[in-house]
Design a protein around this motif. Structure first.
Motif, PDB file in Angstrom:
ATOM      1  N   PRO A  77     -55.496 -73.047 -14.716  1.00 52.79           N
ATOM      2  CA  PRO A  77     -55.730 -73.235 -16.310  1.00 52.79           C
ATOM      3  C   PRO A  77     -55.154 -71.736 -16.876  1.00 52.79           C
ATOM      4  CG  PRO A  77     -57.704 -72.912 -15.426  1.00 52.79           C
ATOM      5  CD  PRO A  77     -56.962 -73.112 -14.128  1.00 52.79           C
ATOM      6  N   LYS A  80     -55.159 -70.941 -22.783  1.00 55.54           N
ATOM      7  CA  LYS A  80     -55.409 -71.789 -23.804  1.00 55.54           C
ATOM      8  C   LYS A  80     -56.255 -72.936 -23.047  1.00 55.54           C
ATOM      9  CE  LYS A  80     -53.171 -75.239 -26.589  1.00 55.54           C
ATOM     10  NZ  LYS A  80     -51.573 -76.014 -27.114  1.00 55.54           N
ATOM     11  N   GLU A  81     -55.928 -73.478 -21.683  1.00 54.80           N
ATOM     12  CA  GLU A  81     -56.778 -74.372 -21.109  1.00 54.80           C
ATOM     13  C   GLU A  81     -58.215 -74.039 -21.144  1.00 54.80           C
ATOM     14  OE1 GLU A  81     -52.769 -76.496 -19.240  1.00 54.80           O
ATOM     15  OE2 GLU A  81     -54.245 -75.156 -18.125  1.00 54.80           O
ATOM     16  N   LEU A  84     -60.070 -74.270 -23.969  1.00 57.50           N
ATOM     17  CA  LEU A  84     -60.493 -75.489 -24.540  1.00 57.50           C
ATOM     18  C   LEU A  84     -61.773 -75.881 -23.743  1.00 57.50           C
ATOM     19  CD1 LEU A  84     -59.828 -77.943 -25.822  1.00 57.50           C
ATOM     20  CD2 LEU A  84     -58.408 -78.753 -23.835  1.00 57.50           C
ATOM     21  N   ASP A 127     -49.373 -81.006 -18.315  1.00 59.06           N
ATOM     22  CA  ASP A 127     -50.214 -80.094 -19.125  1.00 59.06           C
ATOM     23  C   ASP A 127     -50.741 -80.724 -20.272  1.00 59.06           C
ATOM     24  OD1 ASP A 127     -49.376 -77.881 -17.553  1.00 59.06           O
ATOM     25  OD2 ASP A 127     -47.953 -77.189 -19.137  1.00 59.06           O
ATOM     26  N   LEU A 128     -49.877 -81.841 -20.736  1.00 57.70           N
ATOM     27  CA  LEU A 128     -50.649 -82.787 -21.888  1.00 57.70           C
ATOM     28  C   LEU A 128     -51.705 -83.623 -21.259  1.00 57.70           C
ATOM     29  CD1 LEU A 128     -47.249 -83.472 -23.903  1.00 57.70           C
ATOM     30  CD2 LEU A 128     -49.038 -82.012 -24.376  1.00 57.70           C
ATOM     31  N   GLN A 131     -54.697 -81.644 -20.871  1.00 57.71           N
ATOM     32  CA  GLN A 131     -55.623 -81.355 -21.882  1.00 57.71           C
ATOM     33  C   GLN A 131     -56.247 -82.779 -22.296  1.00 57.71           C
ATOM     34  OE1 GLN A 131     -53.147 -79.305 -25.151  1.00 57.71           O
ATOM     35  NE2 GLN A 131     -51.886 -78.370 -23.465  1.00 57.71           N
ATOM     36  N   ILE A 134     -59.479 -83.369 -20.315  1.00 57.73           N
ATOM     37  CA  ILE A 134     -60.483 -82.585 -20.763  1.00 57.73           C
ATOM     38  C   ILE A 134     -61.217 -83.107 -21.707  1.00 57.73           C
ATOM     39  CG2 ILE A 134     -61.201 -80.097 -21.492  1.00 57.73           C
ATOM     40  CD1 ILE A 134     -60.701 -80.372 -18.378  1.00 57.73           C
ATOM     41  N   LEU A 135     -60.387 -83.395 -22.972  1.00 55.32           N
ATOM     42  CA  LEU A 135     -60.716 -84.032 -24.157  1.00 55.32           C
ATOM     43  C   LEU A 135     -61.575 -85.274 -23.865  1.00 55.32           C
ATOM     44  CD1 LEU A 135     -57.868 -83.518 -26.279  1.00 55.32           C
ATOM     45  CD2 LEU A 135     -59.968 -82.353 -26.674  1.00 55.32           C
TER      46      LEU A 135
END
Length: 261
Positions: A77, A80-81, A84, A127-128, A131, A134-135
């Motif tokens: 990661p 930024k990741e 997050l 990458d999207l 994310q 993780i959300l």
């Protein structure tokens, strides 16, 4: 993303023992019961669990039943990741049950497709997806906490066991009345509570579990379409073919041929 795998199957002899861990991060989405060793203690986790190992953390896990299924990814990661995951308070280095990994597994499947494709924007897509993964993971953790705080949370463990049974033994004849009786609830109250807890109806879960198992059998065995249908609880082959097609967009035979069996 370094390496990624979707719905990998191992037999009861499978065991990962990495005393020094790895130089990468590792995420497992565990679909079957398993044993993990954390800080010298054995932890048995149920199906529908996850764990994220940080680099150089000891890794030791093995099946708790006759077979083991998981999705996995080795990743690095960026800042930024990592931020997050920290902001969302994602737990590391210990297995956590989240009741439902279906949508997360679907994301891993899409990430796997992108990873091994030649798509020009595959890395951006991965990458999207990561994310979003993780959300969604954070949402499930918060929902789990909320469920335990509400009075309905008293039923959570029993509901979770029922759901795990549905996915573990998909061919069984599941009666809503019997399941409601097990929790001393009315039929309508049980159905409402099940849907509220997992975000999906019990009937849809039964269908999903059966078709997931059917897809697995079509990919890994030489069973005929009729035999697969019977194995997952559908004696009516025509109905099984129609239902399978409505979910996978292919007939069982087309799916089998596409998977090379």
């Amino acid at each position: 993303m370094d390496e990624i795998g979707y719905n990998h199957r191992h037999d009861h002899n499978f065991c990962i023992d990495r005393p020094n861990g790895m130089n990468s991060w590792l995420m497992l989405i565990v679909k079957t019961p398993a044993h993990f060793r954390v800080d010298g203690k054995e932890i048995r986790t149920s199906a529908h669990s996850f764990i994220i190992y940080t680099p150089y953390t000891p890794q030791y896990y093995y099946p708790a039943t006759n077979e083991y299924f998981d999705d996995w990814m080795h990743f690095f990661p960026d800042e930024k990741e990592q931020k997050l995951m920290e902001e969302l308070d994602i737990p590391f280095n210990r297995p956590v049950n989240i009741a439902d990994i279906t949508d997360m597994s679907a994301m891993v499947r899409s990430m796997c497709f992108e990873h091994y494709s030649s798509n020009p924007f595959r890395q951006q897509s991965i990458d999207l997806y990561f994310q979003l993964l993780i959300l969604k993971l954070s949402e499930k953790l918060r929902k789990k906490e909320e469920q335990h705080e509400r009075p309905e949370g008293l039923y959570f463990e029993k509901l979770l066991w029922i759901r795990q049974s549905i996915y573990r033994w998909p061919s069984r004849n599941y009666s809503i009345d019997d399941m409601a009786k097990e929790l001393s609830l009315s039929r309508s109250r049980f159905q409402h509570l099940y849907t509220e807890t997992f975000g999906v109806s019990v009937n849809k879960d039964v269908i999903s579990s059966r078709l997931n198992k059917a897809a697995e059998l079509l990919k890994t065995t030489d069973l005929s379409v009729k035999e697969v249908g019977i194995r997952v609880g559908y004696d009516n082959t025509s109905y099984f073919v129609k239902l399978f097609g409505s979910i996978y967009g292919l007939t069982p035979l087309q799916f089998k041929q596409a998977e090379g069996k």
